[in-house]
Design an enzyme around this catalytic site. Structure first.
Site, PDB file in Angstrom:
ATOM      1  N   SER A 128       0.925  -1.051   0.097  1.00  0.00           N
ATOM      2  CA  SER A 128      -0.020  -0.134  -0.068  1.00  0.00           C
ATOM      3  C   SER A 128       0.813   1.253   0.017  1.00  0.00           C
ATOM      4  CB  SER A 128      -0.921   0.064   1.492  1.00  0.00           C
ATOM      5  OG  SER A 128      -1.932   0.970   1.255  1.00  0.00           O
ATOM      6  N   GLU A 129       0.759   2.064  -0.981  1.00  0.00           N
ATOM      7  CA  GLU A 129       1.470   3.387  -0.994  1.00  0.00           C
ATOM      8  C   GLU A 129       1.654   4.263   0.084  1.00  0.00           C
ATOM      9  OE1 GLU A 129       0.813   7.275  -3.744  1.00  0.00           O
ATOM     10  OE2 GLU A 129       0.131   5.623  -4.471  1.00  0.00           O
ATOM     11  N   ASN A 130       0.693   4.019   0.983  1.00  0.00           N
ATOM     12  CA  ASN A 130       0.918   4.903   2.391  1.00  0.00           C
ATOM     13  C   ASN A 130       1.542   4.352   3.418  1.00  0.00           C
ATOM     14  OD1 ASN A 130      -1.513   3.031   2.278  1.00  0.00           O
ATOM     15  ND2 ASN A 130      -2.238   4.069   4.181  1.00  0.00           N
ATOM     16  N   SER A 163       8.347   3.269   1.621  1.00  0.00           N
ATOM     17  CA  SER A 163       7.336   2.984   0.684  1.00  0.00           C
ATOM     18  C   SER A 163       7.746   3.476  -0.579  1.00  0.00           C
ATOM     19  CB  SER A 163       5.957   3.902   1.210  1.00  0.00           C
ATOM     20  OG  SER A 163       4.948   3.315   0.206  1.00  0.00           O
TER      21      SER A 163
END
Length: 218
Positions: free
Chosen positions: A48-50, A90
């Site tokens: 997940s990008e976050n 990330s």
């Protein structure tokens, strides 16, 4: 097809592209639904990008954890062995080429593999976010979207919206079919039996090359 059914149909087909051992990033919107349809026998890592890996399917109603959300701020689950980290880590994963495939939505895609997925004319938007990093950093780029918008083609000969990336799209999956971007052009590999070939051609501005072994989309 009902619009919600269309999104579910597309997400299920995208899930078939994911292979054991893959690290996959799912973009906001329709792509996040893919996590709900991954075969239990397929062992992949969703990033997940976050800031976490080990993203799981949507939680049961009433069991949401407000501190575990995806990049679109939707409640999700995290699998055993998952890990949280900051944006630096990330995007190091993304920019470092460690993502095997990214699945994104799009406003437009063209036959050269160009992607426009961030700016809607007349609307204020904060920017393209991490999409530009993902489409360049991931080894494979899959666009998951509805085939048209208000009856207008989204798969064009040439994008006319501001581009997110140039010549980075590998595969396009819509409710009508599966198209591969090649040097020769856009190849229709699978066709949804609910549509005729002529209907798909009419809904697509780009020139389609029909695969000799054209298959039914499942």
């Amino acid at each position: 097809m009902d619009r919600n059914k269309i999104k579910e149909f597309i997400a299920k087909r995208v899930a078939k592209e994911l292979k054991d051992g893959d690290v996959i990033n799912l973009g906001i919107g329709l792509p996040t639904m893919v996590a709900n349809y991954i075969d239990k026998d397929v062992d992949i890592i969703l990033q997940s990008e976050n800031g976490f890996v080990g993203l799981g399917p949507a939680p049961e109603v009433g069991k949401e954890n407000p501190y575990i959300v995806n990049a679109g701020c939707q409640p999700v689950t995290i699998k055993e062995g998952g890990a949280f980290f900051d944006s630096t880590m990330s995007f190091s994963i993304i920019r470092g080429g460690h993502v095997d495939a990214t699945v994104l939505g799009a406003l437009q895609v063209d036959q050269e593999g160009n992607l426009a997925n961030w700016m809607i004319p007349g609307k204020m938007v904060p920017g393209m976010g991490g999409a530009m990093d993902l489409v360049v950093g991931a080894k494979k780029v899959i666009v998951a979207m509805e085939h048209t918008a208000k009856g207008n083609p989204k798969i064009l000969k040439k994008c006319n919206l501001p581009l997110t990336a140039v010549a980075q799209v590998d595969l396009i999956i819509t409710e009508m079919g599966v198209m591969e971007v090649t040097r020769e052009g856009l190849v229709l590999k699978e066709l949804n039996p609910e549509f005729t070939l002529d209907e798909v051609k009419t809904a697509t501005e780009a020139q389609l090359i029909i695969a000799e072994d054209l298959k039914d989309m499942e």
